[in-house]
Design a protein around this motif. Sequence first.
Motif, PDB file in Angstrom:
ATOM      1  N   ARG A 174       0.547  -1.225  -0.041  1.00 51.00           N
ATOM      2  CA  ARG A 174       0.172  -0.100   0.211  1.00 51.00           C
ATOM      3  C   ARG A 174       0.843   1.142   0.152  1.00 51.00           C
ATOM      4  NH1 ARG A 174      -3.715  -3.560   2.369  1.00 51.00           N
ATOM      5  NH2 ARG A 174      -2.313  -2.990   4.704  1.00 51.00           N
ATOM      6  N   GLU A 175       1.792   0.761   0.659  1.00 55.62           N
ATOM      7  CA  GLU A 175       2.876   2.322   1.110  1.00 55.62           C
ATOM      8  C   GLU A 175       4.082   1.982  -0.008  1.00 55.62           C
ATOM      9  OE1 GLU A 175       1.635   2.665   5.403  1.00 55.62           O
ATOM     10  OE2 GLU A 175       3.543   2.692   5.273  1.00 55.62           O
ATOM     11  N   GLY A 176       4.042   1.490  -0.704  1.00 61.64           N
ATOM     12  CA  GLY A 176       5.557   1.201  -2.549  1.00 61.64           C
ATOM     13  C   GLY A 176       7.035   0.965  -1.781  1.00 61.64           C
ATOM     14  N   ALA A 177       6.745   0.871  -0.441  1.00 56.77           N
ATOM     15  CA  ALA A 177       8.504   0.880  -0.669  1.00 56.77           C
ATOM     16  C   ALA A 177       9.033  -0.423  -0.427  1.00 56.77           C
ATOM     17  CB  ALA A 177       8.585   0.065   1.646  1.00 56.77           C
ATOM     18  N   PRO A 178      10.616  -0.154  -1.336  1.00 59.17           N
ATOM     19  CA  PRO A 178      11.163  -0.732  -2.471  1.00 59.17           C
ATOM     20  C   PRO A 178      10.886  -2.491  -1.033  1.00 59.17           C
ATOM     21  CG  PRO A 178      12.540   1.125  -2.826  1.00 59.17           C
ATOM     22  CD  PRO A 178      11.033   1.188  -1.390  1.00 59.17           C
ATOM     23  N   PHE A 179      11.433  -3.499  -2.499  1.00 60.48           N
ATOM     24  CA  PHE A 179      10.823  -4.596  -1.518  1.00 60.48           C
ATOM     25  C   PHE A 179      11.601  -5.679  -2.443  1.00 60.48           C
ATOM     26  CE2 PHE A 179       9.773  -9.004  -1.449  1.00 60.48           C
ATOM     27  CZ  PHE A 179       9.528  -9.232  -0.315  1.00 60.48           C
ATOM     28  N   LEU A 180      13.210  -6.455  -1.238  1.00 58.89           N
ATOM     29  CA  LEU A 180      13.395  -7.223  -2.403  1.00 58.89           C
ATOM     30  C   LEU A 180      13.545  -8.732  -2.026  1.00 58.89           C
ATOM     31  CD1 LEU A 180      15.878  -8.038  -4.364  1.00 58.89           C
ATOM     32  CD2 LEU A 180      16.809  -8.020  -2.752  1.00 58.89           C
ATOM     33  N   GLY A 181      12.806  -9.512  -2.410  1.00 62.06           N
ATOM     34  CA  GLY A 181      13.082 -10.969  -2.238  1.00 62.06           C
ATOM     35  C   GLY A 181      14.093 -11.794  -2.315  1.00 62.06           C
ATOM     36  N   ILE A 182      14.504 -12.574  -1.345  1.00 65.22           N
ATOM     37  CA  ILE A 182      15.724 -13.744  -1.742  1.00 65.22           C
ATOM     38  C   ILE A 182      15.489 -15.080  -2.473  1.00 65.22           C
ATOM     39  CG2 ILE A 182      18.552 -14.074  -1.831  1.00 65.22           C
ATOM     40  CD1 ILE A 182      18.575 -11.301  -0.967  1.00 65.22           C
ATOM     41  N   CYS A 183      15.741 -15.151  -2.585  1.00 63.46           N
ATOM     42  CA  CYS A 183      15.610 -17.337  -3.105  1.00 63.46           C
ATOM     43  C   CYS A 183      14.000 -17.806  -1.947  1.00 63.46           C
ATOM     44  CB  CYS A 183      16.010 -18.053  -2.195  1.00 63.46           C
ATOM     45  SG  CYS A 183      16.281 -19.805  -2.503  1.00 63.46           S
ATOM     46  N   VAL A 184      13.893 -18.500  -1.708  1.00 57.92           N
ATOM     47  CA  VAL A 184      12.941 -18.524  -1.239  1.00 57.92           C
ATOM     48  C   VAL A 184      11.751 -17.183  -0.479  1.00 57.92           C
ATOM     49  CG1 VAL A 184      11.115 -19.862   1.179  1.00 57.92           C
ATOM     50  CG2 VAL A 184      13.765 -21.012  -0.535  1.00 57.92           C
ATOM     51  N   GLY A 185      12.760 -16.417   0.144  1.00 60.27           N
ATOM     52  CA  GLY A 185      12.485 -15.327   0.330  1.00 60.27           C
ATOM     53  C   GLY A 185      11.397 -14.848  -1.153  1.00 60.27           C
ATOM     54  N   MET A 186      12.076 -14.895  -2.497  1.00 58.54           N
ATOM     55  CA  MET A 186      11.506 -14.340  -3.333  1.00 58.54           C
ATOM     56  C   MET A 186      10.262 -15.497  -4.158  1.00 58.54           C
ATOM     57  SD  MET A 186      11.065 -16.037  -6.790  1.00 58.54           S
ATOM     58  CE  MET A 186      11.834 -15.993  -8.461  1.00 58.54           C
ATOM     59  N   GLN A 187      10.300 -16.419  -3.859  1.00 65.09           N
ATOM     60  CA  GLN A 187       9.704 -16.986  -4.043  1.00 65.09           C
ATOM     61  C   GLN A 187       7.832 -17.295  -3.129  1.00 65.09           C
ATOM     62  OE1 GLN A 187      11.051 -21.522  -3.107  1.00 65.09           O
ATOM     63  NE2 GLN A 187      12.133 -21.649  -4.933  1.00 65.09           N
ATOM     64  N   LEU A 188       8.054 -16.647  -1.690  1.00 64.82           N
ATOM     65  CA  LEU A 188       6.668 -16.366  -0.810  1.00 64.82           C
ATOM     66  C   LEU A 188       6.262 -15.380  -2.093  1.00 64.82           C
ATOM     67  CD1 LEU A 188       8.601 -16.812   2.446  1.00 64.82           C
ATOM     68  CD2 LEU A 188       7.052 -18.287   1.122  1.00 64.82           C
ATOM     69  N   MET A 189       6.639 -14.587  -2.459  1.00 62.49           N
ATOM     70  CA  MET A 189       5.244 -13.401  -3.121  1.00 62.49           C
ATOM     71  C   MET A 189       4.954 -13.935  -3.876  1.00 62.49           C
ATOM     72  SD  MET A 189       9.236 -10.998  -5.088  1.00 62.49           S
ATOM     73  CE  MET A 189       7.972  -9.547  -5.762  1.00 62.49           C
ATOM     74  N   ALA A 190       4.957 -15.364  -4.523  1.00 60.94           N
ATOM     75  CA  ALA A 190       3.854 -16.265  -5.520  1.00 60.94           C
ATOM     76  C   ALA A 190       2.737 -16.158  -4.664  1.00 60.94           C
ATOM     77  CB  ALA A 190       4.133 -17.556  -6.236  1.00 60.94           C
ATOM     78  N   GLU A 191       1.363 -16.464  -5.521  1.00 64.95           N
ATOM     79  CA  GLU A 191       0.597 -18.010  -5.160  1.00 64.95           C
ATOM     80  C   GLU A 191       0.192 -18.855  -3.856  1.00 64.95           C
ATOM     81  OE1 GLU A 191      -2.657 -15.742  -7.985  1.00 64.95           O
ATOM     82  OE2 GLU A 191      -1.241 -17.264  -8.808  1.00 64.95           O
ATOM     83  N   ALA A 192       1.435 -19.679  -4.831  1.00 65.96           N
ATOM     84  CA  ALA A 192       1.558 -20.972  -3.613  1.00 65.96           C
ATOM     85  C   ALA A 192       2.243 -21.474  -3.922  1.00 65.96           C
ATOM     86  CB  ALA A 192       0.252 -21.863  -4.093  1.00 65.96           C
ATOM     87  N   GLY A 193       2.965 -22.077  -3.009  1.00 56.47           N
ATOM     88  CA  GLY A 193       4.185 -22.936  -3.419  1.00 56.47           C
ATOM     89  C   GLY A 193       3.872 -24.805  -2.815  1.00 56.47           C
ATOM     90  N   GLU A 194       4.344 -25.633  -4.328  1.00 54.94           N
ATOM     91  CA  GLU A 194       4.304 -26.690  -4.084  1.00 54.94           C
ATOM     92  C   GLU A 194       5.496 -27.658  -3.608  1.00 54.94           C
ATOM     93  OE1 GLU A 194       2.186 -28.004  -7.611  1.00 54.94           O
ATOM     94  OE2 GLU A 194       0.970 -26.189  -7.748  1.00 54.94           O
ATOM     95  N   GLU A 195       6.078 -27.789  -2.180  1.00 54.75           N
ATOM     96  CA  GLU A 195       7.023 -28.266  -2.276  1.00 54.75           C
ATOM     97  C   GLU A 195       6.231 -28.877  -0.153  1.00 54.75           C
ATOM     98  OE1 GLU A 195      10.316 -26.192  -1.177  1.00 54.75           O
ATOM     99  OE2 GLU A 195      11.510 -27.192  -0.789  1.00 54.75           O
ATOM    100  N   LEU A 196       6.371 -30.418  -0.879  1.00 54.51           N
ATOM    101  CA  LEU A 196       5.723 -30.852   0.775  1.00 54.51           C
ATOM    102  C   LEU A 196       4.662 -30.545   0.896  1.00 54.51           C
ATOM    103  CD1 LEU A 196       9.266 -30.113   2.965  1.00 54.51           C
ATOM    104  CD2 LEU A 196       8.709 -32.022   0.816  1.00 54.51           C
ATOM    105  N   GLY A 197       3.670 -30.049  -0.236  1.00 54.59           N
ATOM    106  CA  GLY A 197       2.355 -29.625   0.219  1.00 54.59           C
ATOM    107  C   GLY A 197       2.070 -29.160  -0.447  1.00 54.59           C
TER     108      GLY A 197
END
Lengths: 253, 203
Positions: B74-97
């Motif tokens: 909402r406030e637009g702070a720059p965000f960087l996700g790394i590795c699984v931190g990037m993957q968490l940006m997705a809708e869902a993950g299919e690793e072990l369920g």
Amino acid sequence: MTVRARVIPCLDVANGRVVKGVNFVDLIDAGDPVEQARAYDAAGADELCFLDITASHEARGTILDVVSRTAAVCFMPLTVGGGVRTAEDARALLLAGADKVAVNSAAVSRPEVVADIAERFGAQCCVASIDARRVADGWEVFTHGGRRATGIDAVAHALRLAELGAGELLVTSMDRDGTRGGYDLDLVRAIADRTSVPVVASGGVGTLDDLVAGVTQGHASAVLAASIFHFGDATIADAHAALAAAGVAVRSH
Amino acid sequence: MTLALIDYGAGNLHSVENALRAAGCRDLTVTAEADVVARADRIVLPGVGAFGACAGALRGVPGMVQALEQRVRREGAPFLGICVGMQLMAEAGEELGTHAGLGWVRGRVRLIDAAGTDAKVPHMGWNDVAPTRPHPLIVPGEAYFLHSFAFAGDDGDVVATTNHAGPVTAAVARDNMVGVQFHPEKSQHYGLALLDRFLKWRP
């Protein structure tokens, strides 16, 4: 291109100092591990490996300090092995700054430790390290720096550890280690061709051609060496150039 | 400029902290506090391990997901996700369920399909970062990858790919958010330069 073949210098560390074994005897003190790590970082090594061969249990904490100081100044992947017996040992190394942790003897007596580490911290950081010697009908797992036979088939053991969750297999020929006579390519290939996880060839590099053969003939994803780099016989750039000349994808310098 | 590096018990925090400092970050707080994240000028979400464990750990920090939604979305702070931190940006993950992600980019995180090829999984080592559309943070180069699962989804959110038995997402971006599958903190000069660009980024 595709994922690059990795060139990995390995530093044997005892009591916080770098040593290099020739067939695991006659250790020569070759300096400060952090300084050496910085030099390899600057030289463009694809990863770095510390093997902690500290004998006494009391001195084992020294590797954590080495790892922590290395991670503060080196921005390259770091694998640490030696004396990892439990998932808690792995956790301490990962928290100190290791990216991958190699398990060796503990995975012989209790292969489930590999699953413990992989489940808690991910397969990507769990390296299974296998020390093997050639026997009549294949290769046998040895522990304790290659001195103690186990009666376990090395290829079957490696494949089992991959199934348990190891994300990488570090395969060392104890026959070749320290001899500079080249990798045991048959051993490396026997494992690499039968697993879906990356295999690191280790033990015996004497020339750049040995590194190339590890990939082209051993089918390894990465080649580990120690003395050829430590004693200045070859640079990381030389290794990359030799691999590139053989048609292997490597990083640009 | 304050940067919050989120500590949620998932991974190589100190490596990322060291690299951000080496890239010139002066005011960095490693934090597990939602209110620190809610006030930060920039936010970095690292992550190593399994998707579900990381998603659970992030949700386990009281108020953290809400703070991220507020400050980043909402406030637009720059965000960087790394590795699984990037993957968490997705809708869902299919690793072990199947596990819900933050849903900031459209797609799911799936096992790399290398069947029938000689490519090894995990995808481990240096590989290309090949931009698929222009982005100020993502430039061509070689970076260090270490993962078995990868983002698969809307091409509109993918800004770079690499090649491992076919195209694999290397970076995603939308508005003020960027995620990289590779490890800038382990990618020597290429990685430190990317972090430097992130620290200066004004989306």
